[in-house]
Design a protein around this motif. Structure first.
Motif, mmCIF file in Angstrom:
data_model
loop_
_atom_site.group_PDB
_atom_site.id
_atom_site.type_symbol
_atom_site.label_atom_id
_atom_site.label_comp_id
_atom_site.label_asym_id
_atom_site.label_seq_id
_atom_site.Cartn_x
_atom_site.Cartn_y
_atom_site.Cartn_z
ATOM 1 N N SER A 155 12.547 4.340 -9.177
ATOM 2 C CA SER A 155 11.276 3.707 -8.856
ATOM 3 C C SER A 155 10.112 4.664 -9.096
ATOM 4 O O SER A 155 10.185 5.544 -9.952
ATOM 5 N N HIS A 156 9.058 4.496 -8.313
ATOM 6 C CA HIS A 156 7.773 5.157 -8.543
ATOM 7 C C HIS A 156 7.369 6.020 -7.350
ATOM 8 O O HIS A 156 7.895 5.841 -6.243
ATOM 9 N N GLY A 157 6.416 6.902 -7.575
ATOM 10 C CA GLY A 157 6.025 7.861 -6.552
ATOM 11 C C GLY A 157 5.625 7.249 -5.229
ATOM 12 O O GLY A 157 6.191 7.583 -4.177
ATOM 13 N N ASP A 158 4.643 6.352 -5.237
ATOM 14 C CA ASP A 158 4.181 5.762 -3.975
ATOM 15 C C ASP A 158 5.252 4.882 -3.339
ATOM 16 O O ASP A 158 5.357 4.817 -2.098
ATOM 17 N N ILE A 159 6.053 4.216 -4.146
ATOM 18 C CA ILE A 159 7.144 3.398 -3.611
ATOM 19 C C ILE A 159 8.129 4.282 -2.856
ATOM 20 O O ILE A 159 8.502 4.010 -1.699
#
Length: 236
Positions: A155-159
């Protein structure tokens, strides 16, 4: 319950240029990101995986393929919109140095639970759907493969930061204290009573210690209680 390895995608062309990619199409790993993803794959090469789930974003699907490259036991790559990048709305595609001048930037930094992106979603909504997706998938794999199952979510950093904050029992307003680099690996075990964060933002080290014990060397029955004094560690 099972154990999830949270993998952030490798560095992208947008990361390198200081642009907030968001959900824009065509954002791919750069040469550094390709190398980072390959190294992350080497770290989990000895882990027996029960599943791998990726954000639908191209950079995550690229990373997922790199993580499984060369594996004979590679699970099928599934995608889940629940762990897709935050919908930054009108912010996506803009330079970070420009966004840092917006009044909303300070809200995102200091009071993220109150931040909602124009034309997009709020950070609170992002966390809610991401945590729900991870916990739902974890429960499914636990039911299918047992409580020793290990799986990967790309997934992604903020997630990933928001999922870690939830597992740590932190208010969303504190999630900016967590750092998640490109191609870093973090690990959460979802126990019967509480999640246990086993690692955050790691860049090196073989993760095969996450494998369940062999029959010849059986581990003590797993308890949901926290070991007073820290316990004996994995494999004992």
């Amino acid at each position: 319950m099972a154990t999830v390895i949270l993998a952030r995608h490798g560095r992208t062309t947008a990361n390198a240029s200081g642009t907030l990619a968001g959900r824009l199409p065509g954002v791919r790993l750069d040469d550094v990101g390709v190398e980072q993803a390959a190294r992350a794959g080497e770290r989990i090469a000895g882990v027996r995986l029960s599943g791998l789930v990726s954000s639908p974003m191209e950079r995550c699907r690229q990373t997922a393929k790199a993580l499984l490259a060369g594996r004979e036991d590679a699970p099928r790559i599934a995608t889940d919109k629940g762990i897709a990048e935050c919908d930054y709305g009108e912010w996506q595609g803009r330079p970070l140095k420009e966004l840092a001048k917006e009044p909303l930037w300070r809200v995102v930094q200091a009071n993220p639970s109150a931040a909602a992106f124009p034309g997009g979603e709020s950070l609170a909504t992002m966390q809610s759907r991401a945590v729900a997706a991870i916990r739902r998938r974890d429960a499914v794999l636990d039911a299918e493969a047992g409580p020793d199952a290990v799986w990967v979510a790309v997934s992604h950093g903020d997630i990933i930061k928001s999922v870690l904050a939830d597992a740590l029992g932190m208010h969303l307003d504190l999630f900016q204290r967590i750092h998640v680099d490109p191609a870093s690996l973090s690990v959460i075990h979802y126990g019967a009573d509480r999640p246990t964060v086993l690692a955050t933002n790691t860049h090196s080290g073989d993760l095969s210690w996450l494998n369940p014990p062999t029959r010849k060397r059986r581990r003590r029955k797993r308890s949901s209680d926290a070991a007073v004094g820290g316990g004996a560690g994995p494999g004992l």
